[in-house]
Design a protein around this motif. Structure first.
Motif, PDB file in Angstrom:
ATOM      1  N   ARG A 204      -0.620  -5.541   7.186  1.00 45.46           N
ATOM      2  CA  ARG A 204       1.303  -5.429   8.221  1.00 45.46           C
ATOM      3  C   ARG A 204       1.491  -3.959   7.876  1.00 45.46           C
ATOM      4  N   ASP A 205       2.283  -3.882   8.851  1.00 47.78           N
ATOM      5  CA  ASP A 205       2.525  -2.730   9.219  1.00 47.78           C
ATOM      6  C   ASP A 205       4.131  -2.980   9.613  1.00 47.78           C
TER       7      ASP A 205
ATOM      8  N   LYS B 287      -0.961  -4.634   1.655  1.00 49.09           N
ATOM      9  CA  LYS B 287      -2.384  -4.176   1.034  1.00 49.09           C
ATOM     10  C   LYS B 287      -3.195  -5.147   2.347  1.00 49.09           C
TER      11      LYS B 287
ATOM     12  N   TYR C  13       6.857  -3.614  12.393  1.00 48.19           N
ATOM     13  CA  TYR C  13       7.496  -1.950  12.427  1.00 48.19           C
ATOM     14  C   TYR C  13       7.114  -2.404  14.010  1.00 48.19           C
TER      15      TYR C  13
ATOM     16  N   ARG D 225       0.884  -1.428  -0.209  1.00 38.40           N
ATOM     17  CA  ARG D 225       0.128  -0.217  -0.125  1.00 38.40           C
ATOM     18  C   ARG D 225       1.011   0.795   0.208  1.00 38.40           C
ATOM     19  N   THR D 226       1.694   1.662   0.533  1.00 37.49           N
ATOM     20  CA  THR D 226       3.232   2.403   0.787  1.00 37.49           C
ATOM     21  C   THR D 226       4.050   1.847   0.796  1.00 37.49           C
TER      22      THR D 226
ATOM     23  N   HIS E  39       4.113  -0.845   4.662  1.00 34.55           N
ATOM     24  CA  HIS E  39       1.877  -1.035   4.750  1.00 34.55           C
ATOM     25  C   HIS E  39       2.293  -1.967   3.697  1.00 34.55           C
TER      26      HIS E  39
ATOM     27  N   ARG F 184      10.346   1.695   6.161  1.00 34.83           N
ATOM     28  CA  ARG F 184       8.548   0.820   7.105  1.00 34.83           C
ATOM     29  C   ARG F 184       8.152   1.022   5.463  1.00 34.83           C
TER      30      ARG F 184
END
Length: 444
Positions: free
Chosen positions: A154-155, A151, A248, A130-131, A149, A147
């Motif tokens: 999960r971070d 989809k 994270y 996602r990012t 993210h 870091r």
């Protein structure tokens, strides 16, 4: 993992052996040129040039530090390994170069980062994110952390190894060894090779992210019932030998604890010293890299986050027993037993003269006298540290050559030295004697 490197410090990492050798060659040429210029200037003033003074000028120190930090890998890591304020094997002048490398982390530029990800992640990896923050949240000697993210919610923190680092360890270690010998500052007869070999082996371990993942899982289990610590969970579906995916973990730099109330500073150091002793006497494994960046502190939960498990040492039970005997002798003030313990640990050997033996044991006595009789130790008080440094220098001037320490002892001592340095940074006050008694099984 909120600690950010200097993002403007981004440079391509030389990944091939020839390219890395070129960096060393360029550095050596520039340093030699500076030395030649300095020599001519001294001759012009009617002075006889002193080679070590020509090598260790501010300009040369700056140039060496800059080149090693750009290369990362073993060249930079060795500097970090030997730059602790206590337990150095290097003379203070050369340690200037190495200590500068603690905060000299460059990051990979985005183009090179993408190449590494394309090589080590499955095709289409970007579609599953996602990012992805291209600015690393940490950049060190072996790799950098980003870091992301996913989809699926999960971070994660992705630890991404720099290209070419693992394959260049042998040549990098050899080149840094040449740099140290060039200084001309090591005592005649000092055996540098065993220390370089220990660094080489540790660096090989640290570049194996599969092994580090196993150690993360192991320490997560060992500390699952210790609420003061947090260890990130591993995500094996995104991990391999060059990329390590973890939860994270939020937190600030451990040094920020210095701004907390005295009770919190004391508790953090008590917890970290207790952890190191548990590793030595109970777990049988120790994380031996005391770099401050390996810890975070979450003030909201008052948890210490443990991040890096690349340098985990298996402790021989016999080594733990040696430390137990040393602590027992030290806390009881028994000179004869201290002498035996020091010899068992390799601090002195059959070649150590009687006068040198007595002075070394007296130095150990001084440490335990402070621990045993002083109640809570104020880590900011550097009186004893400076006194021991002066006595150590006097020993060298008197011709003392330390025996080659066993690698286990060297790494364990480095861990404890780093913890005491952190205690000074935090301004902590801790009753170390009570902690030693509790973990070593010694009765008052």
């Amino acid at each position: 993992m909120d600690r950010k490197p200097h993002h403007n410090k981004s440079v391509m990492i030389p990944s091939g052996r020839i390219a890395r050798l070129g960096h060393i060659g360029s550095m050596a040429s520039n340093v030699a040129g500076n030395m030649m210029l300095g020599s001519l200037m001294q001759l012009g003033r009617g002075q006889r040039p002193v080679m070590k003074d020509l090598l260790l000028t501010p300009r040369n120190i700056e140039r060496v530090t800059e080149q090693l930090s750009k290369m990362r890998g073993a060249a930079m890591k060795i500097g970090q390994l030997v730059s602790m304020d206590t337990g150095d094997i290097l003379p203070p002048e050369l340690a200037q170069i190495m200590s500068r490398l603690r905060d000299a982390a460059y990051a990979m530029p985005p183009k090179q980062l993408k190449q590494v990800l394309n090589e080590h992640l499955p095709d289409g990896w970007a579609r599953l994110f996602r990012t992805f923050d291209v600015n690393p949240i940490a950049a060190a000697s072996i790799g950098q952390v980003h870091r992301v993210h996913l989809k699926d919610g999960r971070d994660l923190a992705l630890k991404i190894q720099y290209p070419g680092v693992a394959n260049s360890i042998g040549s990098d270690v050899a080149n840094v060894g040449v740099l140290i010998k060039m200084s001309g500052l090591l005592p005649d007869g000092f055996e540098l090779a065993p220390y370089l070999e220990a660094a080489r082996q540790q660096l090989h371990d640290e570049t194996d992210y599969i092994q580090e993942a196993r150690q993360l899982i192991r320490f997560g289990q060992l500390l699952k019932d210790e609420p003061q610590f947090a260890v990130p969970a591993v995500h094996t579906d995104w991990s391999n030998s060059k990329i390590l995916a973890m939860d994270y973990m939020a937190g600030g730099a451990i040094e920020d604890v210095a701004a907390e109330p005295q009770a919190i500073r004391n508790q953090v150091m008590t917890d970290l010293i207790s952890l190191a002793l548990s590793e030595l006497f109970e777990f049988g494994v120790m994380q031996t890299d005391p770099n401050f960046a390996n810890y975070l502190y979450a003030p909201q939960t008052r948890k210490i986050v443990l991040l890096d498990f690349g340098a985990v040492l298996k402790i021989d039970p016999r080594t733990a027993d040696k430390y137990r005997r040393l602590i027992c002798a030290g806390l009881q003030g028994d000179t004869d037993d201290l002498m035996i313990a020091a010899q068992d640990m390799g601090v002195i050997d059959a070649t150590t003269g009687g006068a040198h033996r007595a002075r070394i044991v007296q130095m150990i006595h001084q440490v335990f006298d402070m621990i045993r009789d002083g109640g809570a130790i104020d880590f900011t008080d550097q009186t004893l540290s400076k006194q021991l440094q002066a006595e150590g220098l006097a020993l060298y001037k008197d011709g003392f050559l330390p025996p080659v320490l066993p690698v286990e002892i060297l790494l364990i001592q480095r861990k404890f030295a780093g913890l005491f340095l952190l205690g000074a940074r935090l301004g902590a006050e801790v009753d170390v004697a009570d902690i030693l008694r509790a973990h070593s099984g010694i009765i008052r």
